[in-house]
Motif scaffolding. Structure first.
Motif, PDB file in Angstrom:
ATOM      1  N   SER A  75       0.842  -1.198   0.000  1.00  0.00           N
ATOM      2  CA  SER A  75       0.000   0.000   0.000  1.00  0.00           C
ATOM      3  C   SER A  75       0.874   1.243   0.000  1.00  0.00           C
ATOM      4  CB  SER A  75      -0.893   0.007   1.239  1.00  0.00           C
ATOM      5  OG  SER A  75      -0.097   0.170   2.409  1.00  0.00           O
ATOM      6  N   THR A 120      -7.788   0.412  -6.360  1.00  0.00           N
ATOM      7  CA  THR A 120      -6.513  -0.099  -5.874  1.00  0.00           C
ATOM      8  C   THR A 120      -6.355  -1.572  -6.246  1.00  0.00           C
ATOM      9  OG1 THR A 120      -6.581   1.439  -4.022  1.00  0.00           O
ATOM     10  CG2 THR A 120      -5.091  -0.443  -3.824  1.00  0.00           C
ATOM     11  N   HIS A 122      -4.555  -5.296  -5.721  1.00  0.00           N
ATOM     12  CA  HIS A 122      -3.977  -6.079  -4.633  1.00  0.00           C
ATOM     13  C   HIS A 122      -2.458  -6.132  -4.769  1.00  0.00           C
ATOM     14  CE1 HIS A 122      -3.504  -9.116  -1.576  1.00  0.00           C
ATOM     15  NE2 HIS A 122      -2.914  -9.930  -2.433  1.00  0.00           N
ATOM     16  N   THR A 161       1.827  -9.651  -2.329  1.00  0.00           N
ATOM     17  CA  THR A 161       2.356 -10.095  -1.046  1.00  0.00           C
ATOM     18  C   THR A 161       3.080 -11.441  -1.149  1.00  0.00           C
ATOM     19  OG1 THR A 161       0.172 -11.035  -0.545  1.00  0.00           O
ATOM     20  CG2 THR A 161       0.651  -8.829   0.305  1.00  0.00           C
ATOM     21  N   GLU A 180       3.876  -8.893   3.338  1.00  0.00           N
ATOM     22  CA  GLU A 180       2.839  -7.945   3.755  1.00  0.00           C
ATOM     23  C   GLU A 180       3.355  -6.514   3.847  1.00  0.00           C
ATOM     24  OE1 GLU A 180      -0.347  -8.216   4.144  1.00  0.00           O
ATOM     25  OE2 GLU A 180      -0.422 -10.353   3.646  1.00  0.00           O
TER      26      GLU A 180
END
Length: 381
Positions: free
Chosen positions: A44, A78, A80, A83, A88
């Motif tokens: 993010s 947004t 994904h 990860t 994370e």
């Protein structure tokens, strides 16, 4: 005396490989970072910004300003974060990343800060380097179109050509070979904001100043165990009584995590490709070997040696979900242009030993800066 270093605005989404892009731009003697903008991508926006500020602290470059950019694509929700590759946090794999000494600037929008910094440089001198989603870069040139004529160039890491463009192995998932790294057809940075990529490549004047480092090139540069040892011990190798710096251990821990995920996800076991610093290194072509040049090859091996330029197009049809289900959303195609016609520069390869040597020299400079600041703790061999 005039500063002859190349001014660079770095847009990134740290990210394991972005760490090395920042380090190269911060410590190469021929480069001068004007600022860093963060973008969503490997994690993010909040996390990539935190990671960028922590990296600058780790390499004793907290004086470089960081500005917060886009949290999602220009016209899409947004996406994904990957990860399964970066974890994370976007920088999983080490406990040695320090807390930031200086926070990011949240009062000035990233593209406004970039525009002001670039305009303050002489025409034809400054570069924009983007190693994450191309959202900030596209927004910058959309809001400030005069920068197209002002900057020296735009260097991007993203996309994939395929079709044997280079000898690189692009990897496979579930035994199926692929071109892209996020879908069978699309590379992550382009898929994250295909409209932004299409805008950049569709601007003829900007395309003529653009260098693209696709997966076909970055997968030539694998961080093997030998390269990891180079970063851990330096060019002289392990020596008794010589500790490994905290920075070097941190960097190799990040590479080991990156290697594990690349092996598990893509079946590439020799070592992970170090994508992002190549977009920084690409702007060093032509400055001269005595100034730390990294040679990139702009012609077909075994061909006439004539310079190649390409028209690049991006498939913008389809959603993220449709792309994951098999659509060609985010796929890049490159058409070789007639000789002498201007377009996007896509190298066929580079001097890989020189790249590793120069990157390790930057690690050494960061070590020296940390030691001088009293932050250069070492760990026992």
């Amino acid at each position: 005396m005039a500063d002859t270093r190349i001014p660079v605005w770095l847009d990134c989404d740290p990210g394991h490989d972005d760490t090395f892009a920042i380090l190269l731009a911060a410590y190469h003697p021929s480069l001068r970072i004007l600022g860093i903008s963060t973008v969503f991508g490997n994690a993010s926006l909040e996390k990539t910004t935190q990671n960028a500020t922590s990296i600058l602290t780790a390499i004793n470059k907290s004086s470089i300003p960081i500005y917060v950019g886009a949290s999602h694509a220009l016209f899409r929700p947004t996406m994904h974060a990957p990860t399964d590759i970066h974890g994370e946090s976007g920088l999983d794999g080490t406990e040695l990343l320090p807390p930031p000494q200086v926070p990011a600037n949240t009062t000035i929008p990233a593209i406004d800060a970039a525009a002001a910094a670039l305009k303050a440089e002489s025409p034809g001198t400054a570069w924009v380097v983007a190693t994450g989603a191309f959202t900030n870069a596209a927004a910058l040139f959309l809001k400030y179109p005069e920068l197209v004529g002002h900057v020296a160039g735009l260097s991007l890491m993203g996309g994939a050509v395929g079709g044997g463009f280079t000898p690189a192995v692009l990897g496979s998932v579930d035994g199926v070979p692929r071109i892209g790294n996020w879908t069978p057809f699309a590379e992550f940075n382009v898929l994250a904001d295909p409209e932004a990529a299409a805008m950049l490549f569709g601007n003829a004047a900007l395309a003529a100043k653009t260098t693209l480092i696709p997966l076909d090139v970055s997968h030539l540069v694998l961080t093997t165990r030998e390269v990891q040892d180079l970063f851990l011990y330096g060019r002289d190798g392990p020596r008794e009584g010589r500790g490994k710096s905290t920075l070097r251990v941190m960097l190799v821990e990040l590479l080991m995590y990156f290697a594990k995920t690349y092996s598990e996800v893509f079946g590439i076991t020799e070592g992970p490709p170090l994508h992002d610093p190549l977009a920084v290194a690409a702007i060093l072509t032509g400055i001269g070997a005595d100034r730390g040049e990294v040679a990139f090859y702009d012609s077909m091996p075994g061909g006439t040696g004539e310079r190649e330029r390409f028209e690049v197009k991006v498939n913008t049809e389809g959603t993220y979900e449709e792309a994951r289900a098999g659509a060609r959303t985010g796929q890049t195609t490159a058409r070789l242009l007639p000789p002498g016609e201007e377009g996007v520069r896509i190298p066929r390869g580079l001097d890989i030993p020189a790249f590793w040597r120069i990157l390790e020299e930057c690690v050494s400079r960061a070590d020296e800066a940390n030691a001088a600041a009293g932050a250069g703790a070492t760990l026992e061999n």
